[in-house]
Design a protein around this motif. Structure first.
Motif, PDB file in Angstrom:
ATOM      1  N   VAL A  74       1.226   2.758  -5.675  1.00 13.36           N
ATOM      2  CA  VAL A  74       0.285   2.541  -4.568  1.00 13.36           C
ATOM      3  C   VAL A  74       0.376   1.098  -4.090  1.00 13.36           C
ATOM      4  CG1 VAL A  74      -2.165   2.439  -3.943  1.00 13.36           C
ATOM      5  CG2 VAL A  74      -1.307   4.376  -5.281  1.00 13.36           C
ATOM      6  N   ASP A  75       0.370   0.169  -5.028  1.00 16.37           N
ATOM      7  CA  ASP A  75       0.393  -1.250  -4.670  1.00 16.37           C
ATOM      8  C   ASP A  75       1.713  -1.672  -4.026  1.00 16.37           C
ATOM      9  OD1 ASP A  75      -2.165  -1.462  -5.715  1.00 16.37           O
ATOM     10  OD2 ASP A  75      -1.501  -2.231  -7.659  1.00 16.37           O
TER      11      ASP A  75
ATOM     12  N   LYS B 259      -0.979   2.066   3.882  1.00 16.23           N
ATOM     13  CA  LYS B 259      -1.749   2.974   3.037  1.00 16.23           C
ATOM     14  C   LYS B 259      -0.970   4.266   2.839  1.00 16.23           C
ATOM     15  CE  LYS B 259      -6.421   1.428   4.286  1.00 16.23           C
ATOM     16  NZ  LYS B 259      -7.761   1.886   4.740  1.00 16.23           N
TER      17      LYS B 259
ATOM     18  N   ARG C   5      -8.263   2.658  -6.330  1.00  9.40           N
ATOM     19  CA  ARG C   5      -7.802   2.007  -5.101  1.00  9.40           C
ATOM     20  C   ARG C   5      -8.330   2.753  -3.865  1.00  9.40           C
ATOM     21  NH1 ARG C   5      -6.230  -1.008  -8.597  1.00  9.40           N
ATOM     22  NH2 ARG C   5      -4.157  -1.936  -8.865  1.00  9.40           N
TER      23      ARG C   5
ATOM     24  N   ARG D 101      -7.078   1.567  -0.481  1.00 14.02           N
ATOM     25  CA  ARG D 101      -5.632   1.423  -0.283  1.00 14.02           C
ATOM     26  C   ARG D 101      -4.939   2.736  -0.008  1.00 14.02           C
ATOM     27  NH1 ARG D 101      -2.005  -0.375   0.741  1.00 14.02           N
ATOM     28  NH2 ARG D 101      -0.556  -0.620  -1.002  1.00 14.02           N
TER      29      ARG D 101
END
Length: 228
Positions: free
Chosen positions: A58-59, A64, A84, A87
């Motif tokens: 995800v990061d 997104k 998250r 995000r």
């Protein structure tokens, strides 16, 4: 859009190979995740290790992403939304529902020497596996990766109610969207009962549409990503 793909028990990232082709053709960037203990790292991997792998994806995503979980990994996708919430554009759940806080992740079968092996097709006879050919069954069983008990017996912890703001799509394979709605309304799926943006869609397949209906699954996910 980046689309993160998390396969369920006994599978690694290669389970998505044919879905990846369809998503790329639709202009998206699919990212299959090979989880610790399921094709990556040690057999002593834990649920926390798998959650960390999903969060790292995800990061690392551009913008997104949409996070897709299959079967037991629906809970991993939902845990990512919990940690998250700001995000993630959307969560897509295929053939499963997120476990509630305090529940075991996937303690379905007895572990052997610290691992939960694929139990054979007996528990999945019927709608789950009716569309799998004998060859597909053999290939699945021979490639199945025993999942560490530290994963399957890990306890789910959900802490941030902003997860309910993340849009959710439920893809319904061996069960129908009508059945899923009934289960949610009856309180059997408490996490989705609180989701503020919930859609459901049917796919004509058994429990593993990435194997038997990859083009249609890719199409449904591509549409969901465009709507995110």
């Amino acid at each position: 859009m980046d689309i993160l793909l998390i396969a369920g028990l006994w599978l690694d990232g290669s389970a998505w190979d044919h879905v990846v082709l369809g998503l790329e053709a639709a202009g998206h960037r699919p990212v299959p995740i090979t989880l610790p203990g399921q094709g990556q790292g040690s057999a002593s991997a834990t649920l926390d290790d798998q959650v960390a792998a999903v969060l790292a994806a995800v990061d690392s995503a551009s913008g997104k992403p949409m996070v897709v979980g299959h079967s037991a990994a629906c809970t991993l996708a939902w845990l990512a939304a919990d940690v998250r919430p700001g995000r993630i554009a959307k969560v897509a759940l295929i053939g499963g529902f997120p476990a509630a806080d305090g529940q075991p992740y996937a303690d379905f079968f007895e572990p052997e020497d610290g691992l939960m092996p694929f139990p054979g097709w007996g528990p999945f006879e019927g709608p789950d596996s009716a569309d799998l050919s004998e060859e597909a069954r053999r290939d699945f069983a021979s490639a199945a990766i025993p999942v560490p008990a530290g994963v399957t017996q890990g306890i789910v912890r959900l802490t941030d109610e902003r997860r309910f703001d993340v849009p959710v799509l439920v893809v319904c394979p061996e069960f129908t969207s009508t059945q899923a709605q009934e289960w949610i309304a009856a309180g059997d799926v408490p996490e989705l009962a609180k989701a503020k943006h919930l859609d459901l869609v049917d796919i004509d397949s058994g429990h593993w549409p990435m194997i038997t209906q990859p083009a249609e699954l890719a199409r449904l996910l591509a549409v969901a990503a465009l709507e995110a």
